[in-house]
Scaffold this motif. Structure first.
Motif, PDB file in Angstrom:
ATOM      1  N   MET A  90      32.432 -34.609 -11.934  1.00  0.00           N
ATOM      2  CA  MET A  90      32.528 -35.487 -11.016  1.00  0.00           C
ATOM      3  C   MET A  90      33.293 -35.114  -9.766  1.00  0.00           C
ATOM      4  O   MET A  90      32.602 -35.599  -8.679  1.00  0.00           O
ATOM      5  CB  MET A  90      33.531 -36.733 -11.751  1.00  0.00           C
ATOM      6  CG  MET A  90      33.886 -37.866 -10.961  1.00  0.00           C
ATOM      7  SD  MET A  90      32.560 -39.221 -10.356  1.00  0.00           S
ATOM      8  CE  MET A  90      33.669 -40.224  -9.560  1.00  0.00           C
ATOM      9  N   ILE A  91      34.264 -34.512  -9.801  1.00  0.00           N
ATOM     10  CA  ILE A  91      35.162 -34.063  -8.477  1.00  0.00           C
ATOM     11  C   ILE A  91      34.193 -33.001  -7.715  1.00  0.00           C
ATOM     12  O   ILE A  91      33.944 -32.939  -6.551  1.00  0.00           O
ATOM     13  CB  ILE A  91      36.328 -33.319  -8.888  1.00  0.00           C
ATOM     14  CG1 ILE A  91      37.431 -34.199  -9.484  1.00  0.00           C
ATOM     15  CG2 ILE A  91      37.000 -32.716  -7.749  1.00  0.00           C
ATOM     16  CD1 ILE A  91      37.997 -35.410  -8.527  1.00  0.00           C
ATOM     17  N   ASN A  92      33.569 -32.101  -8.672  1.00  0.00           N
ATOM     18  CA  ASN A  92      32.457 -30.962  -8.124  1.00  0.00           C
ATOM     19  C   ASN A  92      31.420 -31.892  -7.629  1.00  0.00           C
ATOM     20  O   ASN A  92      31.043 -31.179  -6.243  1.00  0.00           O
ATOM     21  CB  ASN A  92      32.105 -30.172  -9.109  1.00  0.00           C
ATOM     22  CG  ASN A  92      32.986 -29.158  -9.446  1.00  0.00           C
ATOM     23  OD1 ASN A  92      33.909 -28.941  -8.785  1.00  0.00           O
ATOM     24  ND2 ASN A  92      33.036 -28.364 -10.545  1.00  0.00           N
ATOM     25  N   GLU A  93      30.947 -32.755  -7.895  1.00  0.00           N
ATOM     26  CA  GLU A  93      29.857 -33.528  -7.228  1.00  0.00           C
ATOM     27  C   GLU A  93      30.468 -34.204  -5.966  1.00  0.00           C
ATOM     28  O   GLU A  93      29.445 -34.035  -5.106  1.00  0.00           O
ATOM     29  CB  GLU A  93      29.288 -34.769  -8.253  1.00  0.00           C
ATOM     30  CG  GLU A  93      28.402 -34.308  -9.448  1.00  0.00           C
ATOM     31  CD  GLU A  93      28.228 -35.138 -10.571  1.00  0.00           C
ATOM     32  OE1 GLU A  93      28.340 -36.504 -10.011  1.00  0.00           O
ATOM     33  OE2 GLU A  93      27.976 -34.849 -11.848  1.00  0.00           O
ATOM     34  N   ILE A  94      31.346 -34.716  -6.043  1.00  0.00           N
ATOM     35  CA  ILE A  94      31.986 -35.202  -4.502  1.00  0.00           C
ATOM     36  C   ILE A  94      32.239 -34.120  -3.770  1.00  0.00           C
ATOM     37  O   ILE A  94      31.679 -34.410  -2.404  1.00  0.00           O
ATOM     38  CB  ILE A  94      33.257 -36.096  -4.786  1.00  0.00           C
ATOM     39  CG1 ILE A  94      32.895 -37.264  -5.873  1.00  0.00           C
ATOM     40  CG2 ILE A  94      34.057 -36.622  -3.695  1.00  0.00           C
ATOM     41  CD1 ILE A  94      34.281 -38.142  -6.457  1.00  0.00           C
ATOM     42  N   ILE A  95      32.728 -33.157  -4.001  1.00  0.00           N
ATOM     43  CA  ILE A  95      32.909 -31.857  -3.212  1.00  0.00           C
ATOM     44  C   ILE A  95      31.633 -31.404  -2.607  1.00  0.00           C
ATOM     45  O   ILE A  95      31.562 -31.230  -1.343  1.00  0.00           O
ATOM     46  CB  ILE A  95      34.021 -30.972  -3.739  1.00  0.00           C
ATOM     47  CG1 ILE A  95      35.261 -31.296  -4.023  1.00  0.00           C
ATOM     48  CG2 ILE A  95      33.784 -29.661  -2.682  1.00  0.00           C
ATOM     49  CD1 ILE A  95      36.241 -30.791  -4.792  1.00  0.00           C
ATOM     50  N   SER A  96      30.607 -31.017  -3.533  1.00  0.00           N
ATOM     51  CA  SER A  96      29.397 -30.499  -2.892  1.00  0.00           C
ATOM     52  C   SER A  96      28.345 -31.447  -2.523  1.00  0.00           C
ATOM     53  O   SER A  96      27.503 -30.877  -1.327  1.00  0.00           O
ATOM     54  CB  SER A  96      28.780 -29.889  -4.201  1.00  0.00           C
ATOM     55  OG  SER A  96      28.018 -30.739  -5.009  1.00  0.00           O
ATOM     56  N   MET A  97      28.438 -32.599  -2.585  1.00  0.00           N
ATOM     57  CA  MET A  97      27.608 -33.759  -2.236  1.00  0.00           C
ATOM     58  C   MET A  97      26.039 -33.223  -2.170  1.00  0.00           C
ATOM     59  O   MET A  97      25.376 -33.370  -1.233  1.00  0.00           O
ATOM     60  CB  MET A  97      28.057 -33.923  -0.737  1.00  0.00           C
ATOM     61  CG  MET A  97      29.528 -34.500  -0.776  1.00  0.00           C
ATOM     62  SD  MET A  97      29.157 -36.216  -0.666  1.00  0.00           S
ATOM     63  CE  MET A  97      30.859 -36.925  -0.588  1.00  0.00           C
ATOM     64  N   ASN A  98      25.624 -32.745  -3.396  1.00  0.00           N
ATOM     65  CA  ASN A  98      24.236 -32.195  -3.423  1.00  0.00           C
ATOM     66  C   ASN A  98      24.056 -31.218  -2.370  1.00  0.00           C
ATOM     67  O   ASN A  98      23.119 -30.989  -2.028  1.00  0.00           O
ATOM     68  CB  ASN A  98      23.408 -33.538  -3.329  1.00  0.00           C
ATOM     69  CG  ASN A  98      23.169 -34.379  -4.603  1.00  0.00           C
ATOM     70  OD1 ASN A  98      23.177 -33.717  -5.612  1.00  0.00           O
ATOM     71  ND2 ASN A  98      23.125 -35.453  -4.363  1.00  0.00           N
ATOM     72  N   GLY A  99      24.963 -30.406  -2.283  1.00  0.00           N
ATOM     73  CA  GLY A  99      24.681 -29.155  -1.234  1.00  0.00           C
ATOM     74  C   GLY A  99      25.045 -29.522   0.425  1.00  0.00           C
ATOM     75  O   GLY A  99      24.833 -28.706   1.328  1.00  0.00           O
ATOM     76  N   TYR A 100      25.186 -30.773   0.372  1.00  0.00           N
ATOM     77  CA  TYR A 100      25.406 -31.256   1.925  1.00  0.00           C
ATOM     78  C   TYR A 100      27.084 -31.363   2.055  1.00  0.00           C
ATOM     79  O   TYR A 100      27.343 -32.071   3.238  1.00  0.00           O
ATOM     80  CB  TYR A 100      24.810 -32.582   2.019  1.00  0.00           C
ATOM     81  CG  TYR A 100      23.540 -32.390   2.165  1.00  0.00           C
ATOM     82  CD1 TYR A 100      22.701 -31.780   3.065  1.00  0.00           C
ATOM     83  CD2 TYR A 100      22.586 -33.011   1.149  1.00  0.00           C
ATOM     84  CE1 TYR A 100      21.203 -31.608   3.332  1.00  0.00           C
ATOM     85  CE2 TYR A 100      21.088 -32.917   1.031  1.00  0.00           C
ATOM     86  CZ  TYR A 100      20.651 -32.204   2.084  1.00  0.00           C
ATOM     87  OH  TYR A 100      19.306 -31.966   2.036  1.00  0.00           O
ATOM     88  N   GLY A 101      28.014 -31.017   1.385  1.00  0.00           N
ATOM     89  CA  GLY A 101      29.418 -31.228   1.336  1.00  0.00           C
ATOM     90  C   GLY A 101      29.892 -30.733   2.789  1.00  0.00           C
ATOM     91  O   GLY A 101      30.702 -31.403   3.312  1.00  0.00           O
TER      92      GLY A 101
END
Lengths: 75, 236
Positions: free
Chosen positions: A1-12
């Motif tokens: 969950m945290i990783n998803e929010i940080i990475s934003m599908n590669g657009y982080g």
């Protein structure tokens, strides 16, 4: 969950830098404006302190001057 | 009509209001950021990069709104010879410029992954850059001219001339072929091209940004009023 929010599908990097830039701009503008306000309040208090009794009484008769002084005492 | 809004009468309110506005701003911004960064869905085409919209669009709206207010206040200042209008306009301008810069920078960051470029001289971006230049000229004019009467006249002229650019920015996407998409939201119509799951975070972030501009305006207005009173003490 945290990783998803940080990475934003590669657009982080894009998303976070846009939000960070906004928040840094807000913080900088807030503190610059606050400093300018404090500076003017201090200048007012120092000028008011150098007035003689008669002039100080005349200045105190204005509501706005009393209000500025009451705010200055909270600094 | 304007006597109730005289600085001497409203200072009691404007001096106490910032702490309440700051509290409200922090609450609304926290909700807005949670919605924008966590709860709102990603776009089916742009994926998560669409989240930049939640800072870019409100910043652009508010910078346009503030400049329109500067122009209206300047016209009011000329028409009614009311110095308070000029003081209000002067206090609004700094946050307008910062919102304009935020709109340009976040737009540039958004442009790279979606259009493949940080910058393009398209009509919308160029007209927003021109607006930023008008903001800079407006603020510089207040600094350059020591004579207050002259400063009011010059800044009013800049604001009124700059206002011509506001409808150009608004309709640039309809008048010219630009990289920008046409407007997705029309405040005069209930039909919008944005789903409510994205519209609600956008509305909350816009409210947070509006509260921030109100906060900066109040602090700046108080500073300007105290400057006037400092000059008054010199004359005693």
């Amino acid at each position: 969950m945290i990783n998803e929010i940080i990475s934003m599908n590669g657009y982080g990097a894009y998303v976070w830098s846009a939000f960070l830039f906004t928040l840094i701009s807000f913080t900088a503008l807030y503190f610059v404006t606050k400093l300018q306000l404090l500076k003017e309040q201090k200048r007012f208090a120092s000028k008011f302190g150098s007035l003689n009794v008669e002039k100080a009484r005349a200045a105190r008769s204005q509501n706005i001057n009393r209000e500025i002084l009451s705010n200055t005492s909270n600094i | 009509m304007f006597k109730s809004f005289e600085p001497n009468k409203i200072f009691v309110i404007t001096s106490k209001a910032p702490k309440y506005v700051l509290f409200l701003f922090i609450v609304v911004l926290t909700i807005g950021l949670t919605e924008a960064l966590v709860l709102s869905p990603e776009d089916y085409k742009q994926s998560d990069v669409v989240r930049i919209m939640y800072v870019h669009v409100p910043a652009a709206w508010i910078s346009l709104g503030i400049f329109s207010s500067l122009a209206l206040l300047s016209i009011g200042s000329f028409t009614f010879k009311n110095k308070n209008f000029a003081l209000i306009a002067k206090s609004l301008a700094p946050s307008g410029l910062v919102f304009n810069i935020i709109a340009l920078v976040t737009g540039s960051i958004w442009g790279k992954p979606t259009w493949g470029t940080w910058w393009a001289w398209d009509a919308r971006i160029t007209s927003m850059l021109i607006l930023a230049l008008f903001y800079v000229m407006y603020l510089l004019a207040w600094r350059i001219y020591d004579d207050k009467e002259k400063a009011v006249k010059v800044t009013s002229l800049i604001a009124i001339l700059g206002a011509i650019n506001v409808p150009i920015i608004k309709f640039s996407v309809d008048w010219w072929n630009t990289l920008h998409q046409p407007a997705s939201i029309n405040i005069l119509s209930i039909n919008t091209a944005i789903h409510s799951s994205m519209l609600i975070p956008l509305a909350i972030m816009t409210a947070a940004f509006a509260l921030f501009s109100l906060l900066i305006f109040l602090m700046k207005y108080n500073t300007e009023l105290i400057k006037v009173k400092n000059k008054g003490l010199d004359r005693l």
